[in-house]
Enzyme design. Structure first.
Site, short mmCIF file in Angstrom:
data_model
loop_
_atom_site.label_atom_id
_atom_site.label_comp_id
_atom_site.label_asym_id
_atom_site.label_seq_id
_atom_site.Cartn_x
_atom_site.Cartn_y
_atom_site.Cartn_z
N CYS A 1 0.84 -1.20 0.00
CA CYS A 1 0.00 0.00 0.00
C CYS A 1 0.87 1.24 0.00
O CYS A 1 2.09 1.18 0.09
CB CYS A 1 -0.91 -0.01 1.22
SG CYS A 1 -1.86 -1.53 1.43
N ARG B 1 1.30 1.36 -6.02
CA ARG B 1 1.53 0.48 -4.87
C ARG B 1 0.23 -0.11 -4.31
O ARG B 1 0.26 -0.95 -3.41
CB ARG B 1 2.26 1.25 -3.76
CG ARG B 1 3.64 1.70 -4.15
CD ARG B 1 4.30 2.48 -3.02
NE ARG B 1 4.64 1.61 -1.91
CZ ARG B 1 5.84 1.11 -1.68
NH1 ARG B 1 6.82 1.38 -2.50
NH2 ARG B 1 6.06 0.35 -0.63
N TRP C 1 -3.89 -1.76 -1.07
CA TRP C 1 -3.91 -3.06 -1.73
C TRP C 1 -4.45 -4.03 -0.68
O TRP C 1 -3.82 -4.26 0.35
CB TRP C 1 -2.51 -3.46 -2.18
CG TRP C 1 -2.46 -4.73 -2.97
CD1 TRP C 1 -2.65 -4.88 -4.31
CD2 TRP C 1 -2.19 -6.05 -2.46
NE1 TRP C 1 -2.52 -6.20 -4.68
CE2 TRP C 1 -2.25 -6.93 -3.56
CE3 TRP C 1 -1.94 -6.56 -1.18
CZ2 TRP C 1 -2.03 -8.30 -3.42
CZ3 TRP C 1 -1.72 -7.93 -1.05
CH2 TRP C 1 -1.77 -8.78 -2.16
N ASN D 1 0.58 -0.01 6.44
CA ASN D 1 1.01 -1.02 5.47
C ASN D 1 1.52 -2.22 6.25
O ASN D 1 2.22 -2.05 7.25
CB ASN D 1 2.15 -0.49 4.59
CG ASN D 1 1.73 0.64 3.69
OD1 ASN D 1 0.55 0.92 3.53
ND2 ASN D 1 2.71 1.30 3.09
N GLY D 2 1.21 -3.43 5.77
CA GLY D 2 1.69 -4.62 6.45
C GLY D 2 0.53 -5.45 6.97
O GLY D 2 -0.62 -5.26 6.59
N GLU E 1 9.31 -15.33 -18.44
CA GLU E 1 9.05 -13.91 -18.23
C GLU E 1 8.01 -13.39 -19.21
O GLU E 1 7.14 -12.59 -18.85
CB GLU E 1 10.36 -13.13 -18.36
CG GLU E 1 10.22 -11.62 -18.26
CD GLU E 1 9.66 -11.13 -16.94
OE1 GLU E 1 9.29 -9.94 -16.88
OE2 GLU E 1 9.58 -11.92 -15.97
N GLU F 1 0.06 -11.02 -16.24
CA GLU F 1 -0.06 -9.89 -15.33
C GLU F 1 -0.97 -8.79 -15.86
O GLU F 1 -1.77 -8.22 -15.11
CB GLU F 1 1.33 -9.28 -15.07
CG GLU F 1 2.20 -10.10 -14.13
CD GLU F 1 3.56 -9.45 -13.93
OE1 GLU F 1 4.03 -9.45 -12.79
OE2 GLU F 1 4.15 -8.96 -14.91
N HIS G 1 6.18 -33.49 -23.16
CA HIS G 1 5.94 -34.26 -21.95
C HIS G 1 4.67 -33.80 -21.23
O HIS G 1 4.57 -33.93 -20.02
CB HIS G 1 7.15 -34.17 -21.02
CG HIS G 1 8.38 -34.80 -21.59
ND1 HIS G 1 8.53 -36.16 -21.75
CD2 HIS G 1 9.52 -34.23 -22.09
CE1 HIS G 1 9.71 -36.41 -22.30
NE2 HIS G 1 10.33 -35.26 -22.52
N LYS H 1 3.06 -2.90 -6.78
CA LYS H 1 4.45 -2.83 -7.22
C LYS H 1 5.42 -3.43 -6.20
O LYS H 1 6.29 -4.21 -6.56
CB LYS H 1 4.82 -1.37 -7.50
CG LYS H 1 6.18 -1.20 -8.14
CD LYS H 1 6.22 -1.82 -9.52
CE LYS H 1 7.55 -1.66 -10.20
NZ LYS H 1 7.60 -2.40 -11.46
#
Length: 606
Positions: A2, A27, A74, A98-99, A479, A486, A502, A601
């Site tokens: 966040c 973020r 977020w 945040n957290g 990637e 994404e 396979h 991010k």
């Protein structure tokens, strides 16, 4: 994950906070809120969705005040809605966080028994109530007491109407930076939020607190021990976090790669002697020659860069390498032998899984080398030595330029190690001479953007995609698939090309696009056979080939060429078309390229 912004001493705190939130929206963008302390007390406005919704809600309010805090979220605990948005309020206490507070459930039960009533589903609200419960006229002391009983990670900013110019911040596991001005001071989770107002910053470390007023900044530990922090200067400018005429930040950052790759090796290569000078690596030649094993710790795109590093280091420096998901590393009792070097890769330098893996490696006695983009970040400060990638601010959530800069640094590290063991001066010279040509060759690939856009138009409506590569280009396939997932939400998977038979070959049909990285290298003949296998089952083939290729081009539905280069540098070219393909597909699908759903991010929660 966040974003936090705080300001005290500004004549128009709301304007500063909203401006800062816009620069932090990458973020987190599930919801946002603002709390302003003014003559009329505390005003709080929260809205679901992006900053624009909060900004619109603020237009109808008379937000007069010189002190305030704000947040863009977020979601972790609780759905993304107005009630769960920050700031969270308990009586007069306002808190942004945040957290994750891991023991919030037990604390909530205790506080409920004491009469506290909760409105949201979040862990954060529990911390706000806990601070209120401890408050007895001293906000700093109340915050210290509350943090003494919580478990988990946090970066917080707290205000109280009894202290109209005071913001209290604290950090454990989630970044906070203090901006120092004249008659005005700032608090944020990222320097991007405040750099339009000051370049003088203080980075808080875990277990530290800060009290901000317009007159000054006081730093202590959470246990109230006074500490002195160094003021540092931000070296990049505001223009680097603006779009500069591009439709999206991601497109801007893709097109910046000729310059960012150049910036990552500028001043670090000794072409005449075929050697490399990385000033942040404070290891002697004897120590470099006696590295017996390398463990690379990273997540997501950085993990893919690490896989490229594994191929390069093992082939050219002849040192065994393991690439570990940082999120799993410390939960499986890893073995760290004498002579082990851990490379820790993170764009933000704050990725919590990577940070904790690094700390575990250090506890077990490994030498730790950090590779990160953000000066002053936690990984940069806590690693024993390291290298900045110098990619500049990366605002698009899906990483592009940071990836190629990470790969460049890993290649330089390969050469540094290899020149002390197995790489001759002549080969080193050839590798570095070609590196000097790479930015121009990247630009040549970027010049194909419009042609790649037309391929993207054809496949934007598909639901699945397969990416194939061999050797050092297998990580590039991973990637490329990640980029598509994404930002376009199309299911995509990357595989070693030989592994397709396979299992994944069962998926091949006329509706399955297959992107094949088929450049001219030692495995070219083998990958021709893999392309034939796809073609025999009517799969649609998009081939990334070396200029002048005719064999695979004749077998493919679409061809994207890249300039010829040494195999050592191929990943820096082969990844560019995949970034552009993902970008253009997402735009055709009408998706929010810079802020894809459910992603943020800097991942600072486990």
């Amino acid at each position: 994950m966040c974003g936090i912004v705080g300001v005290t001493g500004s004549k128009d705190a709301a304007k500063v906070l909203l401006e800062g939130l816009k620069r932090l929206e990458y973020r987190g963008y599930d919801s946002a809120g603002i709390a302003i302390l003014g003559e009329d007390g505390q005003q709080v406005i929260k809205e679901k969705g992006k900053i624009a919704a909060l900004e619109e809600a603020c237009k109808g309010e008379d937000l007069r005040g010189t002190c305030g805090i704000a947040h863009t979220r977020w979601a972790t605990h609780g759905a993304p809605n107005q009630v769960n948005a920050h700031p969270h309020i308990s009586g007069p206490v306002a808190l942004v966080h945040n957290g994750i507070i891991e023991n919030y459930g037990a604390l909530k039960v205790k506080l409920t028994k004491k009469g506290h009533v909760f409105a949201s589903e979040t862990d954060t609200e529990v911390l706000a109530h806990l601070i209120e419960d401890f408050y007895d006229g001293d906000l700093v002391l109340a915050v210290q007491r509350a943090l003494g009983v919580v478990e988990g990670a946090y970066g917080i900013a707290v205000t109280h109407p009894d202290h109209p110019g005071l913001i209290v911040g604290a950090r454990k596991g989630s970044p906070l930076v203090v901006g120092v001005g004249e008659g005005v001071n700032f608090l944020a989770s990222d320097v991007a939020a405040i750099m339009g107002h000051t370049r003088q910053v203080i980075y808080l470390d875990d277990g530290e607190m800060v009290s901000l007023t317009p007159e000054g900044v006081t730093t202590t530990t959470i246990t109230n021990e006074a500490i002195t922090k160094e003021i540092q200067e931000i070296t990049w400018d505001l223009g680097q976090i603006q779009k500069g005429g591009y439709e999206h930040f991601m497109l801007k950052e893709i097109f910046e790669q000729p310059q960012t790759i150049r910036d990552s090796f500028r001043g670090r290569i000794l072409t005449d002697s075929g050697d490399v000078k990385l000033g942040g690596i404070q290891l002697t030649d004897w120590e470099l020659r006696n590295i017996r094993r390398i463990v690379i710790l990273a997540c997501g795109t950085s993990w893919h860069a690490g896989l490229v590093g594994e191929y390069l280091i093992e082939e050219y420096a002849r040192i065994p390498v393991e690439v570990e998901y940082a999120s799993e590393f410390r939960y499986r009792s890893p073995i760290i032998d004498p002579g082990t070097l851990c490379l820790v890769i993170s764009q933000s330098g704050e990725t919590i899984d990577t940070l904790e893996a690094m700390r575990e490696a250090k506890r077990k006695g490994a030498k730790v080398l950090g590779i990160t983009n953000v000066v002053g970040s936690t990984i940069a400060r806590e690693s024993e030595c390291g290298v900045y990638i110098h990619a500049g601010p990366e605002i698009g959530v899906a990483s592009t330029k940071a990836f190629t800069s990470q790969v460049t640094i890993l290649a330089l590290l390969t050469l540094l190690l290899g020149r002390r063991t197995s790489i001759s001066a002549d080969l080193g010279h050839q590798i570095l001479k070609e590196l000097e040509n790479i930015p121009a060759k990247v630009q040549k690939v970027l010049d194909h953007s419009e042609a790649i856009k037309e391929i993207a138009r054809i496949y934007a409506g598909h639901k699945n995609c397969l990416y194939l590569g061999r050797g050092v280009n297998f990580p590039i396939a991973l990637e490329g698939a990640l980029k598509l997932k994404e930002i376009s939400y199309i299911h995509a998977e990357g595989y070693p090309a030989a592994e397709m038979k396979h299992g994944p070959i069962a998926l091949i049909d006329p509706n399955m696009p297959v992107v094949v990285i088929a450049i001219k290298d030692g495995s070219y003949d083998k990958i021709v056979g893999n392309v034939q296998e796809v073609r025999a089952r009517d799969g649609k083939i998009i081939a990334i080939v070396t200029e002048g290729d005719t064999e695979i081009a004749a077998l493919s539905d679409h061809v994207i060429t890249i300039p010829d280069t040494m195999n050592f540098w191929t990943p820096l070219l082969s990844v560019i078309p995949l970034q552009l393909l993902a970008y253009h597909i997402a735009v055709f699908r009408g998706e929010d390229v810079d802020q894809p759903r459910n992603l943020a991010k800097a991942v600072t929660v486990e």
